[in-house]
Motif scaffolding. Sequence first.
Motif, PDB file in Angstrom:
ATOM      1  N   LYS A 258     -15.191  12.376  20.070  1.00  0.00           N
ATOM      2  CA  LYS A 258     -14.561  13.732  19.532  1.00  0.00           C
ATOM      3  C   LYS A 258     -15.197  14.114  18.199  1.00  0.00           C
ATOM      4  CE  LYS A 258     -10.888  13.282  22.403  1.00  0.00           C
ATOM      5  NZ  LYS A 258     -10.737  14.105  23.532  1.00  0.00           N
ATOM      6  N   THR A 259     -15.149  15.308  17.768  1.00  0.00           N
ATOM      7  CA  THR A 259     -15.908  15.783  16.587  1.00  0.00           C
ATOM      8  C   THR A 259     -14.866  15.916  15.483  1.00  0.00           C
ATOM      9  OG1 THR A 259     -17.229  17.385  17.976  1.00  0.00           O
ATOM     10  CG2 THR A 259     -17.235  17.655  15.587  1.00  0.00           C
ATOM     11  N   VAL A 260     -15.450  15.239  14.382  1.00  0.00           N
ATOM     12  CA  VAL A 260     -14.458  14.996  13.194  1.00  0.00           C
ATOM     13  C   VAL A 260     -15.118  15.732  11.984  1.00  0.00           C
ATOM     14  CG1 VAL A 260     -13.610  12.777  13.793  1.00  0.00           C
ATOM     15  CG2 VAL A 260     -15.593  12.855  12.555  1.00  0.00           C
ATOM     16  N   VAL A 261     -14.574  15.942  11.127  1.00  0.00           N
ATOM     17  CA  VAL A 261     -15.040  16.686   9.705  1.00  0.00           C
ATOM     18  C   VAL A 261     -15.087  16.022   8.697  1.00  0.00           C
ATOM     19  CG1 VAL A 261     -14.990  18.695   8.193  1.00  0.00           C
ATOM     20  CG2 VAL A 261     -14.468  18.855  10.584  1.00  0.00           C
ATOM     21  N   VAL A 262     -16.184  15.621   8.159  1.00  0.00           N
ATOM     22  CA  VAL A 262     -16.321  14.741   6.988  1.00  0.00           C
ATOM     23  C   VAL A 262     -16.610  15.826   5.557  1.00  0.00           C
ATOM     24  CG1 VAL A 262     -17.441  12.706   5.686  1.00  0.00           C
ATOM     25  CG2 VAL A 262     -17.470  13.088   8.270  1.00  0.00           C
ATOM     26  N   ASP A 263     -15.946  15.513   4.499  1.00  0.00           N
ATOM     27  CA  ASP A 263     -15.703  16.355   3.442  1.00  0.00           C
ATOM     28  C   ASP A 263     -16.497  15.296   2.401  1.00  0.00           C
ATOM     29  OD1 ASP A 263     -15.563  17.596   1.015  1.00  0.00           O
ATOM     30  OD2 ASP A 263     -13.424  18.087   1.438  1.00  0.00           O
ATOM     31  N   LEU A 264     -17.900  15.840   2.151  1.00  0.00           N
ATOM     32  CA  LEU A 264     -18.755  14.909   1.304  1.00  0.00           C
ATOM     33  C   LEU A 264     -18.502  15.202  -0.146  1.00  0.00           C
ATOM     34  CD1 LEU A 264     -22.005  15.759   2.993  1.00  0.00           C
ATOM     35  CD2 LEU A 264     -20.467  13.849   3.591  1.00  0.00           C
ATOM     36  N   GLU A 265     -17.685  15.990  -0.615  1.00  0.00           N
ATOM     37  CA  GLU A 265     -17.203  16.067  -1.965  1.00  0.00           C
ATOM     38  C   GLU A 265     -15.915  15.555  -2.107  1.00  0.00           C
ATOM     39  OE1 GLU A 265     -17.157  19.954  -3.520  1.00  0.00           O
ATOM     40  OE2 GLU A 265     -19.298  20.541  -3.151  1.00  0.00           O
ATOM     41  N   GLY A 267     -15.282  12.206  -1.147  1.00  0.00           N
ATOM     42  CA  GLY A 267     -15.536  10.850  -1.010  1.00  0.00           C
ATOM     43  C   GLY A 267     -15.620  10.486   0.676  1.00  0.00           C
ATOM     44  N   GLY A 268     -15.950  11.317   1.182  1.00  0.00           N
ATOM     45  CA  GLY A 268     -16.087  11.364   2.757  1.00  0.00           C
ATOM     46  C   GLY A 268     -14.810  11.328   3.436  1.00  0.00           C
ATOM     47  N   GLU A 269     -13.865  12.058   2.944  1.00  0.00           N
ATOM     48  CA  GLU A 269     -12.553  12.358   3.847  1.00  0.00           C
ATOM     49  C   GLU A 269     -12.812  12.718   5.004  1.00  0.00           C
ATOM     50  OE1 GLU A 269      -9.438  14.759   1.802  1.00  0.00           O
ATOM     51  OE2 GLU A 269      -9.006  13.070   0.465  1.00  0.00           O
ATOM     52  N   MET A 270     -11.987  12.132   6.025  1.00  0.00           N
ATOM     53  CA  MET A 270     -12.493  12.586   7.330  1.00  0.00           C
ATOM     54  C   MET A 270     -11.000  13.120   8.008  1.00  0.00           C
ATOM     55  SD  MET A 270     -13.385  10.064  10.392  1.00  0.00           S
ATOM     56  CE  MET A 270     -11.936   9.518  10.716  1.00  0.00           C
ATOM     57  N   SER A 271     -11.335  14.239   8.876  1.00  0.00           N
ATOM     58  CA  SER A 271     -10.302  14.733   9.755  1.00  0.00           C
ATOM     59  C   SER A 271     -10.650  15.364  11.107  1.00  0.00           C
ATOM     60  CB  SER A 271      -9.745  16.113   8.685  1.00  0.00           C
ATOM     61  OG  SER A 271      -9.065  15.754   7.420  1.00  0.00           O
ATOM     62  N   PRO A 272      -9.657  15.310  12.030  1.00  0.00           N
ATOM     63  CA  PRO A 272     -10.119  15.835  13.275  1.00  0.00           C
ATOM     64  C   PRO A 272     -10.526  17.265  13.269  1.00  0.00           C
ATOM     65  CG  PRO A 272      -7.893  15.503  13.250  1.00  0.00           C
ATOM     66  CD  PRO A 272      -8.250  14.997  11.917  1.00  0.00           C
ATOM     67  N   LEU A 273     -11.455  17.585  14.282  1.00  0.00           N
ATOM     68  CA  LEU A 273     -12.049  18.976  14.657  1.00  0.00           C
ATOM     69  C   LEU A 273     -11.598  19.509  15.758  1.00  0.00           C
ATOM     70  CD1 LEU A 273     -13.114  21.508  12.999  1.00  0.00           C
ATOM     71  CD2 LEU A 273     -15.305  20.721  14.079  1.00  0.00           C
ATOM     72  N   LEU A 274     -12.480  18.686  16.948  1.00  0.00           N
ATOM     73  CA  LEU A 274     -12.158  19.015  18.347  1.00  0.00           C
ATOM     74  C   LEU A 274     -11.578  17.917  19.002  1.00  0.00           C
ATOM     75  CD1 LEU A 274     -15.780  20.341  19.267  1.00  0.00           C
ATOM     76  CD2 LEU A 274     -13.630  21.605  18.781  1.00  0.00           C
ATOM     77  N   GLN A 275     -10.535  18.329  19.815  1.00  0.00           N
ATOM     78  CA  GLN A 275      -9.728  17.321  20.490  1.00  0.00           C
ATOM     79  C   GLN A 275      -9.215  18.245  21.641  1.00  0.00           C
ATOM     80  OE1 GLN A 275      -7.634  13.716  19.505  1.00  0.00           O
ATOM     81  NE2 GLN A 275      -5.777  14.266  20.474  1.00  0.00           N
ATOM     82  N   ILE A 276      -9.793  18.570  22.673  1.00  0.00           N
ATOM     83  CA  ILE A 276      -9.168  19.396  23.697  1.00  0.00           C
ATOM     84  C   ILE A 276      -7.939  18.638  24.711  1.00  0.00           C
ATOM     85  CG2 ILE A 276      -9.770  20.822  25.716  1.00  0.00           C
ATOM     86  CD1 ILE A 276     -12.582  21.277  24.303  1.00  0.00           C
ATOM     87  N   THR A 277      -8.513  17.558  25.095  1.00  0.00           N
ATOM     88  CA  THR A 277      -7.270  16.515  25.605  1.00  0.00           C
ATOM     89  C   THR A 277      -7.548  15.173  25.113  1.00  0.00           C
ATOM     90  OG1 THR A 277      -8.553  15.901  27.566  1.00  0.00           O
ATOM     91  CG2 THR A 277      -7.537  18.110  27.861  1.00  0.00           C
ATOM     92  N   GLU A 278      -6.694  14.381  25.280  1.00  0.00           N
ATOM     93  CA  GLU A 278      -6.842  12.997  24.749  1.00  0.00           C
ATOM     94  C   GLU A 278      -8.028  12.261  25.449  1.00  0.00           C
ATOM     95  OE1 GLU A 278      -3.310  10.898  25.280  1.00  0.00           O
ATOM     96  OE2 GLU A 278      -2.174  11.740  23.409  1.00  0.00           O
ATOM     97  N   ARG A 279      -8.372  12.584  26.842  1.00  0.00           N
ATOM     98  CA  ARG A 279      -9.148  11.754  27.684  1.00  0.00           C
ATOM     99  C   ARG A 279     -10.807  12.707  27.636  1.00  0.00           C
ATOM    100  NH1 ARG A 279      -5.861   9.113  32.427  1.00  0.00           N
ATOM    101  NH2 ARG A 279      -4.174   8.143  31.131  1.00  0.00           N
ATOM    102  N   SER A 280     -10.800  13.838  26.971  1.00  0.00           N
ATOM    103  CA  SER A 280     -12.036  14.623  27.177  1.00  0.00           C
ATOM    104  C   SER A 280     -12.978  14.071  26.114  1.00  0.00           C
ATOM    105  CB  SER A 280     -11.820  16.178  26.816  1.00  0.00           C
ATOM    106  OG  SER A 280     -11.264  16.290  25.556  1.00  0.00           O
ATOM    107  N   ASN A 281     -14.330  14.314  26.403  1.00  0.00           N
ATOM    108  CA  ASN A 281     -15.181  13.969  25.246  1.00  0.00           C
ATOM    109  C   ASN A 281     -15.714  15.558  24.799  1.00  0.00           C
ATOM    110  OD1 ASN A 281     -16.330  11.184  25.747  1.00  0.00           O
ATOM    111  ND2 ASN A 281     -16.210  11.884  27.816  1.00  0.00           N
ATOM    112  N   ASP A 282     -15.677  15.598  23.618  1.00  0.00           N
ATOM    113  CA  ASP A 282     -15.794  17.096  23.184  1.00  0.00           C
ATOM    114  C   ASP A 282     -16.885  16.952  21.913  1.00  0.00           C
ATOM    115  OD1 ASP A 282     -13.323  17.703  24.449  1.00  0.00           O
ATOM    116  OD2 ASP A 282     -12.123  16.774  22.945  1.00  0.00           O
TER     117      ASP A 282
END
Length: 472
Positions: A258-265, A267-282
């Motif tokens: 799954k694609t996540v977003v890392v905020d470099l300003e 401290g590396g806070e991370m949040s999800p970006l892509l999740q089309i279904t629970e079992r998909s590879n995105d």
Amino acid sequence: MASAAAPASGGPRERASRGTADRAGGAGGWVRVGNLGGHVHDGAVGDAGGQVRDRDRGGQVRDGDAGGQVRDGTGGTDVEAVGVDEGAWAARPGCVIAADGTYAARLALDGASWYPERWTLDGPEPYAVPLPVNQPEEPGTEVQPLTDGRVLIHRVVPGRHTFSLLYPTGPGTGELPLGAVECPGSDTRLRLLPPAPGGERAYALAVGRGSTTVWLVAGGAFGPEHVAEVPGHCSGGVWLDRTGRLLALDRFQDGRTKTVVVDLERGGEMSPLLQITERSNDRLLLADADSGLLLIRSDAPSPGHDRLGWGVLGSTLPVRFPDCLRAPEHTVTPFAIQPGQVLTPETCAVALRIDGPAGTWLGIWRPAERHVHQLPAPAGWLAGTGLWTREGVLQLPYATGAVRCGVARVGAPAAAGEGEAEGGPDRDAVQAPDPPLVARPVPLQQAPLKGRVVRPVAPVPSPADTSVVTAG
């Protein structure tokens, strides 16, 4: 666990008079891709084997001068040792272009010896400057130009990854050591991330047994600096804004990517970006900060088979997987998006590298259109490398025996009218002469950026609870 080693002291610096790239503006927000209504719309017709595959992670980058090969040092069994998923560490392009398009750098071949080479691209004619040092470089050595004209080089020696800046000094080459990242274990892989916006800094991604570390390897105050650590094994690397703050990574964990977003300003806070279904590879392949256009690879519409799709950052419109981008027995890789189309992401021209049994050629596609324009690649093209101008001219670096440093310019075909883009059957998929296309959506959900971190949303239904709608 990787750790930083101090750089060697001293060393001259060459500072060119060129300005840095545009640093204005940021993404201002980002989205999570989710299944809103419990329906996945599949654009696939016929044989499910027509998937779009990522480039072979053990692939090769060809040097246009002598036809030699630069092997990516990140492929093969070492990748499997840390659990990175299939295709996650794709081969590097033939050369790397700086964030503002002023310079490029590649590893060139002179007889049996490899050496770094810098290209200047913003003058009346492109020209190359060789940057050899005392001994030849190893195949797979990474280089990346900065916007001040220096070239970052990443070398691998036993137990560590070293970084230096190279620059021309009259007849010779100057080298400023920046330090090293120590990786005593053989299970840690490290590679450079794509050039960061602004062009003054460079980052690297180190994948260990249980986590991935983002390193600032050029542009810091004291050599390599630890910036962020992300649980799981990450690959990819796409910048979402023009300030070099938001970095999208494809995280492999618990058997899914799954694609996540890392905020470099932050401290590396991370949040999800892509999740089309629970079992998909995105995975996120490319993003354009002006228009918000995203190029996505996912197996959500056809589980087990990757498809190339597109969406818009911050939009509630659906992600689409056009059939014209399906390519049985071919590999389609987007490598450049036309900038400057702020209000009309669907009109952005997208450059595609197409590899198949007949060789390698170019594709140009717009999300608003239902077909791919296929063109021969220039002789000696440094495959997978190119840059769009705002006016819609694709610049392709090439090198041949007769031309050491050249740039071919290809104008984007005229955009189709709205009636053609929205109505009628799909035309011409990737293969000769032309295959069909039907764009079917997977819903795209906007998530707020309040506090710069997206709050969790309701869980996405699993495929067992998801119905697939196909053409009747």
